[in-house]
Write an enzyme that holds these catalytic residues in place. Sequence first.
Site, short mmCIF file in Angstrom:
data_model
loop_
_atom_site.label_atom_id
_atom_site.label_comp_id
_atom_site.label_asym_id
_atom_site.label_seq_id
_atom_site.Cartn_x
_atom_site.Cartn_y
_atom_site.Cartn_z
N SER A 130 0.95 -1.15 -0.08
CA SER A 130 0.05 0.14 -0.07
C SER A 130 0.75 1.17 0.04
O SER A 130 1.70 1.59 -0.96
CB SER A 130 -0.79 -0.04 1.22
OG SER A 130 -2.02 1.06 1.30
N GLU B 281 -9.14 -5.41 -5.77
CA GLU B 281 -8.47 -4.06 -5.87
C GLU B 281 -8.76 -3.44 -7.24
O GLU B 281 -8.67 -2.13 -7.31
CB GLU B 281 -6.89 -4.10 -5.51
CG GLU B 281 -6.84 -4.45 -4.09
CD GLU B 281 -5.38 -4.32 -3.71
OE1 GLU B 281 -4.81 -3.22 -3.05
OE2 GLU B 281 -4.49 -5.03 -4.05
N HIS C 273 -7.52 -5.82 -0.71
CA HIS C 273 -6.37 -5.16 -0.27
C HIS C 273 -5.56 -5.74 0.58
O HIS C 273 -4.17 -5.40 0.78
CB HIS C 273 -6.56 -3.57 -0.08
CG HIS C 273 -5.68 -2.48 0.05
ND1 HIS C 273 -4.78 -2.30 -0.68
CD2 HIS C 273 -5.23 -2.01 1.09
CE1 HIS C 273 -3.85 -1.51 -0.39
NE2 HIS C 273 -4.24 -1.09 0.70
#
Length: 282
Positions: free
Chosen positions: A161, A223, A260
Amino acid sequence: MNKSSMDKNTGSGEVTIKGTEQSIMHSSTGNREFQIFVSKPLEEPPPSGYPVIYLLDANSVFETMVEAVRLQSRRPEKSGVVPAIIVGIGYCTNGPFSSERYYDFTLPVAVTELPKRPDGSPWPAHGGAENFLKFIEEDLKPEIGKRFKIDHNSQTLFGHSLGGLFTLYVLYKNPYAFQNYIAGSPSLHWNKNWFHEEEERFLSRLNQGNGDISLLLGVGEQEGTHKSRMNENALELSIHLSMTDCGINVQFKEFEGEGHLSVLPPLINRALRFALKENVPS
């Protein structure tokens, strides 16, 4: 088994992972404090030293990676994973994440250019990536090198991330700091313009070195619907770097059915083989 028999026949206390330790470390610049987690293999180091994986957001995934290495390195000829030192960089928090990561993992950018936060609240302080990289290179790496016999030609940086964004920042800013880069679900939308502006200098830095560099970009299939275009951005970057003939071994992987956060365990498994395969004895 009832509680009384458990108390009678087993010890009590916190569960710890053998061969791991944690300590507080302060940066020499920026007045930052980090919780450093280290896992050392039980096996003796090879002649070249242990490979090292530096792991961001260690509060959330250190144990997952340590256990994956411990289990899979028992049969490296089968798994492609050898014993390695895991150095987790985290924060003094009991939660899986700290808001301090927004500062450490991002580049300076005008507030008006930032994506809107889902709940509408202001983003935490950001823009400290340069100082965070200095901490890793000037404080943390020398300390690890003093304490352990390590292979300086087999060092990996793993981030997810915003940590994936920082991993790509290090690749562009100081490509030979590591030999392997694992950028999971990288938040490229935070600083996308910077990567375009930095590309010429990045390619120049690559031409000044002669080492092999590998990059794994991994995302979860679910995602793909996110408005940040996370999957598209990562795929576009992998294609672009492959087409520039810059000498980097680039792989892109979209993990079926993963989101995610759920993408982290399969990404770690893939990352270990990606980073450690060259260390497997022939």
